[in-house]
Design a protein around this motif. Sequence first.
Motif, PDB file in Angstrom:
ATOM      1  N   HIS A  77     -43.076   1.687  24.553  1.00 56.67           N
ATOM      2  CA  HIS A  77     -42.727   0.980  23.310  1.00 56.67           C
ATOM      3  C   HIS A  77     -41.417   1.513  22.729  1.00 56.67           C
ATOM      4  N   LYS A  78     -41.288   2.826  22.678  1.00 57.35           N
ATOM      5  CA  LYS A  78     -40.080   3.434  22.124  1.00 57.35           C
ATOM      6  C   LYS A  78     -38.845   3.043  22.935  1.00 57.35           C
ATOM      7  N   ALA A  79     -38.944   3.128  24.251  1.00 56.21           N
ATOM      8  CA  ALA A  79     -37.813   2.775  25.116  1.00 56.21           C
ATOM      9  C   ALA A  79     -37.421   1.313  24.938  1.00 56.21           C
ATOM     10  N   LEU A  80     -38.407   0.439  24.853  1.00 62.56           N
ATOM     11  CA  LEU A  80     -38.104  -0.989  24.671  1.00 62.56           C
ATOM     12  C   LEU A  80     -37.473  -1.259  23.311  1.00 62.56           C
ATOM     13  N   ARG A  81     -37.937  -0.560  22.288  1.00 63.65           N
ATOM     14  CA  ARG A  81     -37.347  -0.740  20.956  1.00 63.65           C
ATOM     15  C   ARG A  81     -35.892  -0.271  20.939  1.00 63.65           C
ATOM     16  N   ILE A  82     -35.580   0.755  21.718  1.00 65.40           N
ATOM     17  CA  ILE A  82     -34.199   1.225  21.811  1.00 65.40           C
ATOM     18  C   ILE A  82     -33.364   0.228  22.618  1.00 65.40           C
ATOM     19  N   LEU A  83     -33.887  -0.185  23.765  1.00 64.08           N
ATOM     20  CA  LEU A  83     -33.138  -1.105  24.633  1.00 64.08           C
ATOM     21  C   LEU A  83     -32.872  -2.456  23.961  1.00 64.08           C
ATOM     22  N   PHE A  84     -33.827  -2.908  23.169  1.00 64.16           N
ATOM     23  CA  PHE A  84     -33.699  -4.207  22.506  1.00 64.16           C
ATOM     24  C   PHE A  84     -33.608  -4.043  20.986  1.00 64.16           C
ATOM     25  N   SER A  85     -32.856  -3.049  20.559  1.00 64.80           N
ATOM     26  CA  SER A  85     -32.786  -2.736  19.129  1.00 64.80           C
ATOM     27  C   SER A  85     -32.249  -3.895  18.290  1.00 64.80           C
ATOM     28  N   GLN A  86     -31.426  -4.732  18.880  1.00 67.90           N
ATOM     29  CA  GLN A  86     -30.872  -5.871  18.147  1.00 67.90           C
ATOM     30  C   GLN A  86     -31.789  -7.095  18.188  1.00 67.90           C
ATOM     31  N   GLN A  87     -32.770  -7.087  19.090  1.00 71.29           N
ATOM     32  CA  GLN A  87     -33.689  -8.219  19.247  1.00 71.29           C
ATOM     33  C   GLN A  87     -35.106  -7.690  19.465  1.00 71.29           C
ATOM     34  N   PRO A  88     -35.755  -7.200  18.424  1.00 71.41           N
ATOM     35  CA  PRO A  88     -37.067  -6.563  18.581  1.00 71.41           C
ATOM     36  C   PRO A  88     -38.112  -7.445  19.263  1.00 71.41           C
ATOM     37  N   GLU A  89     -38.048  -8.762  19.058  1.00 68.81           N
ATOM     38  CA  GLU A  89     -39.041  -9.639  19.696  1.00 68.81           C
ATOM     39  C   GLU A  89     -38.947  -9.571  21.214  1.00 68.81           C
ATOM     40  N   ARG A  90     -37.752  -9.308  21.746  1.00 68.61           N
ATOM     41  CA  ARG A  90     -37.588  -9.179  23.201  1.00 68.61           C
ATOM     42  C   ARG A  90     -38.277  -7.930  23.727  1.00 68.61           C
ATOM     43  N   ALA A  91     -38.380  -6.916  22.893  1.00 65.16           N
ATOM     44  CA  ALA A  91     -39.072  -5.688  23.300  1.00 65.16           C
ATOM     45  C   ALA A  91     -40.539  -5.979  23.613  1.00 65.16           C
ATOM     46  N   TYR A  92     -41.136  -6.896  22.861  1.00 65.88           N
ATOM     47  CA  TYR A  92     -42.542  -7.237  23.088  1.00 65.88           C
ATOM     48  C   TYR A  92     -42.699  -8.246  24.224  1.00 65.88           C
ATOM     49  N   GLU A  93     -41.705  -9.065  24.459  1.00 69.61           N
ATOM     50  CA  GLU A  93     -41.754 -10.059  25.538  1.00 69.61           C
ATOM     51  C   GLU A  93     -41.510  -9.450  26.910  1.00 69.61           C
ATOM     52  N   TRP A  94     -40.735  -8.360  26.970  1.00 66.26           N
ATOM     53  CA  TRP A  94     -40.303  -7.783  28.233  1.00 66.26           C
ATOM     54  C   TRP A  94     -41.461  -7.496  29.183  1.00 66.26           C
ATOM     55  N   VAL A  95     -42.563  -6.995  28.668  1.00 64.14           N
ATOM     56  CA  VAL A  95     -43.685  -6.607  29.531  1.00 64.14           C
ATOM     57  C   VAL A  95     -44.284  -7.796  30.276  1.00 64.14           C
ATOM     58  N   HIS A  96     -44.035  -9.019  29.805  1.00 59.08           N
ATOM     59  CA  HIS A  96     -44.600 -10.218  30.427  1.00 59.08           C
ATOM     60  C   HIS A  96     -43.656 -10.877  31.428  1.00 59.08           C
ATOM     61  N   LYS A  97     -42.422 -10.458  31.464  1.00 55.74           N
ATOM     62  CA  LYS A  97     -41.427 -11.108  32.328  1.00 55.74           C
ATOM     63  C   LYS A  97     -41.435 -10.489  33.716  1.00 55.74           C
TER      64      LYS A  97
END
Length: 133
Positions: A77-97
């Motif tokens: 979660h932390k890594a995704l929030r950093i990677l997608f800091s400008q688009q938080p919704e993408r951080a939650y979508e990433w795991v499904h792609k």
Amino acid sequence: MAIPASDIGSVTDGAEAGRVALTFFFNLMEHWGCSREQQRVLLGSVGNTTYFKYRKLPAIRLPRDTMERISYLMGIHKALRILFSQQPERAYEWVHKSNAAAPFNGQSALEYMLAGRVIDVADVRRYLDGVRG
């Protein structure tokens, strides 16, 4: 999220740590849109009785395996929030792609983690840490 991933480290290893970890876990599962069965697998294939006990967010000393799994999920979660800091919704979508990179080989990160082994969750964490640099 109600409890930042960084807060778990400030709580002693005990019943309160279990409650904080479970609160984080269930909040993350809501954001990821995971089914009850997927949640049970990510927790270590816990039984229905245990799952529903955990849903009540008790102050409970969790098994080491469960805490380890949740810790890896916090890192993801932390890594995704950093990677997608400008688009938080993408951080939650990433795991499904779907992801062509190793170790996923066309699966989504969630599909990969749902193999059920703690090492699978750890692999996703390591992958993201590598992407983050």
